[in-house]
Design a protein around this motif. Structure first.
Motif, PDB file in Angstrom:
ATOM      1  N   GLY A 269      -7.712  -5.682  -2.928  1.00 53.13           N
ATOM      2  CA  GLY A 269      -6.544  -6.002  -3.726  1.00 53.13           C
ATOM      3  C   GLY A 269      -5.953  -4.822  -4.463  1.00 53.13           C
ATOM      4  O   GLY A 269      -4.794  -4.866  -4.885  1.00 53.13           O
ATOM      5  N   GLU A 270      -6.726  -3.752  -4.628  1.00 51.82           N
ATOM      6  CA  GLU A 270      -6.212  -2.564  -5.331  1.00 51.82           C
ATOM      7  C   GLU A 270      -5.268  -1.741  -4.454  1.00 51.82           C
ATOM      8  O   GLU A 270      -4.588  -0.849  -4.960  1.00 51.82           O
ATOM      9  CB  GLU A 270      -7.380  -1.704  -5.799  1.00 51.82           C
ATOM     10  CG  GLU A 270      -8.237  -2.391  -6.872  1.00 51.82           C
ATOM     11  CD  GLU A 270      -9.317  -1.480  -7.406  1.00 51.82           C
ATOM     12  OE1 GLU A 270      -9.411  -0.331  -6.918  1.00 51.82           O
ATOM     13  OE2 GLU A 270     -10.059  -1.912  -8.305  1.00 51.82           O
ATOM     14  N   ILE A 271      -5.262  -2.027  -3.164  1.00 54.28           N
ATOM     15  CA  ILE A 271      -4.325  -1.337  -2.269  1.00 54.28           C
ATOM     16  C   ILE A 271      -2.969  -2.021  -2.395  1.00 54.28           C
ATOM     17  O   ILE A 271      -2.830  -3.204  -2.069  1.00 54.28           O
ATOM     18  CB  ILE A 271      -4.835  -1.360  -0.820  1.00 54.28           C
ATOM     19  CG1 ILE A 271      -6.112  -0.524  -0.723  1.00 54.28           C
ATOM     20  CG2 ILE A 271      -3.776  -0.841   0.139  1.00 54.28           C
ATOM     21  CD1 ILE A 271      -6.758  -0.516   0.641  1.00 54.28           C
ATOM     22  N   TYR A 272      -1.969  -1.285  -2.859  1.00 55.43           N
ATOM     23  CA  TYR A 272      -0.683  -1.878  -3.225  1.00 55.43           C
ATOM     24  C   TYR A 272       0.031  -2.492  -2.036  1.00 55.43           C
ATOM     25  O   TYR A 272       0.515  -3.624  -2.099  1.00 55.43           O
ATOM     26  CB  TYR A 272       0.210  -0.820  -3.897  1.00 55.43           C
ATOM     27  CG  TYR A 272       1.577  -1.339  -4.262  1.00 55.43           C
ATOM     28  CD1 TYR A 272       1.729  -2.240  -5.325  1.00 55.43           C
ATOM     29  CD2 TYR A 272       2.707  -0.958  -3.534  1.00 55.43           C
ATOM     30  CE1 TYR A 272       2.986  -2.732  -5.661  1.00 55.43           C
ATOM     31  CE2 TYR A 272       3.967  -1.453  -3.865  1.00 55.43           C
ATOM     32  CZ  TYR A 272       4.094  -2.336  -4.915  1.00 55.43           C
ATOM     33  OH  TYR A 272       5.327  -2.830  -5.234  1.00 55.43           O
ATOM     34  N   ASN A 273       0.142  -1.759  -0.941  1.00 55.58           N
ATOM     35  CA  ASN A 273       0.838  -2.270   0.232  1.00 55.58           C
ATOM     36  C   ASN A 273      -0.123  -2.294   1.416  1.00 55.58           C
ATOM     37  O   ASN A 273      -0.288  -1.294   2.123  1.00 55.58           O
ATOM     38  CB  ASN A 273       2.054  -1.397   0.560  1.00 55.58           C
ATOM     39  CG  ASN A 273       2.974  -2.059   1.576  1.00 55.58           C
ATOM     40  OD1 ASN A 273       2.501  -2.710   2.505  1.00 55.58           O
ATOM     41  ND2 ASN A 273       4.280  -1.883   1.413  1.00 55.58           N
ATOM     42  N   PRO A 274      -0.788  -3.408   1.660  1.00 56.33           N
ATOM     43  CA  PRO A 274      -1.802  -3.463   2.716  1.00 56.33           C
ATOM     44  C   PRO A 274      -1.243  -3.276   4.121  1.00 56.33           C
ATOM     45  O   PRO A 274      -1.927  -2.742   5.003  1.00 56.33           O
ATOM     46  CB  PRO A 274      -2.402  -4.859   2.542  1.00 56.33           C
ATOM     47  CG  PRO A 274      -1.336  -5.652   1.888  1.00 56.33           C
ATOM     48  CD  PRO A 274      -0.635  -4.692   0.965  1.00 56.33           C
ATOM     49  N   LEU A 275       0.006  -3.688   4.352  1.00 56.57           N
ATOM     50  CA  LEU A 275       0.593  -3.513   5.678  1.00 56.57           C
ATOM     51  C   LEU A 275       0.783  -2.039   6.005  1.00 56.57           C
ATOM     52  O   LEU A 275       0.414  -1.572   7.097  1.00 56.57           O
ATOM     53  CB  LEU A 275       1.941  -4.251   5.763  1.00 56.57           C
ATOM     54  CG  LEU A 275       1.928  -5.758   5.497  1.00 56.57           C
ATOM     55  CD1 LEU A 275       3.310  -6.354   5.738  1.00 56.57           C
ATOM     56  CD2 LEU A 275       0.901  -6.454   6.381  1.00 56.57           C
ATOM     57  N   ASP A 276       1.332  -1.296   5.055  1.00 60.20           N
ATOM     58  CA  ASP A 276       1.507   0.149   5.270  1.00 60.20           C
ATOM     59  C   ASP A 276       0.152   0.840   5.386  1.00 60.20           C
ATOM     60  O   ASP A 276       0.003   1.794   6.179  1.00 60.20           O
ATOM     61  CB  ASP A 276       2.304   0.769   4.115  1.00 60.20           C
ATOM     62  CG  ASP A 276       3.767   0.365   4.153  1.00 60.20           C
ATOM     63  OD1 ASP A 276       4.208  -0.169   5.197  1.00 60.20           O
ATOM     64  OD2 ASP A 276       4.464   0.565   3.136  1.00 60.20           O
TER      65      ASP A 276
END
Length: 309
Positions: A269-276
């Motif tokens: 969850g700490e990864i802001y944009n998981p798709l990128d």
């Protein structure tokens, strides 16, 4: 939450078998007239906890209060107010449905007039009228399950313990069984049910997720899904088995599991944009990525040790 509104209250409840800690400092607060679920893998401590709450096992440490009584100290008095349905069918297979109910009524010292009327009502409620004279050993899995529930509720318990009660029945019988549980709950019965089926866990009013004897998460199923601390991404690509192995090697990936033609990936969850984040790791691979809503299985994988397999 006031203890007056609780059917079960435990503080640092612990059970050891030698050096093995089966239940580790478990704190529970189970509201009255609710269905409370225990979700966890085999060996996580669900059955051991239930046995302690019933007074069948003594805690190694901590304390438990069930229906206002301390267990195991007041276990004998508690026995008359609880019902217990074990995972394994535990009634007498050589006795008929009616004979099993009659025998258990005598065990509970129920008055004969009350017992006769009560048995007739339960046979109707659980669709056992037509097989009342059939021996339990010749019944189907669904029929045995209904008989076991009828027996567990014969004495009108305030609290019902169900230890993986639907593990041996088909989906239709499972659904019907849960309808009966909601009927009991509406009548004021508190139900604690252990399960490893995610769809059953979602039916509970509140849920505790256990792993290796510890409480990993607790709350309403929707709230747990909303706050699990991970993004859920579905990935479409070629060579999904190879992609899964590579995905699991990434530091930001908590889990990756194939579902049909897609991978379901849990990203920290700490990864802001998981798709990128995912696409940046596989710039030479044509990936189609989409954010999706979390499921209870996603929560389970996130909070237990079953995610990176």
């Amino acid at each position: 939450m006031s203890t007056d509104t609780l059917a079960i209250h435990t503080q640092n409840l612990t059970r050891k078998f030698g050096d093995f800690v089966a239940v580790n400092q478990l704190n529970l607060a189970v509201p009255k007239a609710s269905i409370y679920g225990f979700l966890g893998p085999n060996g996580c401590g669900k059955s051991t906890t239930i046995r302690m709450l019933c007074g069948l096992l003594s805690p190694s440490a901590g304390r438990a209060e069930v229906l206002g009584m301390e267990v195991p100290k007041q276990a004998e008095a508690l026995r008359l107010r609880i019902g217990y349905m074990t995972q394994k069918f535990s009634l007498y297979e050589d006795l008929s449905a009616e004979e099993n109910l009659l025998f258990m009524g005598q065990i509970y010292s129920l008055p004969k007039v009350f017992l006769k009327d009560r048995i007739e009502k339960l046979l109707r409620t659980y669709s056992l009228i037509d097989i009342r004279q059939r021996r339990a050993g010749s019944m189907s899995g669904g029929q045995r399950q209904r008989l076991a529930l009828a027996t567990a509720t014969l004495h009108r318990p305030d609290l019902l313990f169900l230890d993986e009660p639907t593990s041996a029945v088909d989906p239709e019988n499972r659904r019907d069984f849960w309808e009966k549980l909601f009927d009991l709950c509406d009548q004021g019965t508190t139900i604690l049910v252990s399960t490893h089926y995610m769809d059953e866990a979602e039916r509970c009013h509140r849920l505790a997720i256990l792993d290796e004897g510890k409480l990993c998460a607790e709350g309403e199923p929707l709230a747990l899904m909303a706050s699990m601390g991970a993004h859920v991404v579905e990935v479409e690509a070629e060579n999904l088995r190879d992609l899964k192995t590579k995905m699991l090697a990434l530091p930001g990936v908590k889990s990756a599991a194939q579902q049909g033609v897609r991978l379901r990936v849990l990203v920290d969850g700490e990864i802001y944009n998981p798709l990128d984040y995912i696409k940046a790791q596989f710039v030479d691979a044509p990936l189609v990525c989409n954010r999706v809503h979390a499921s209870l299985e996603d929560v389970f994988v996130t909070v237990t040790h079953s995610g990176r397999s």
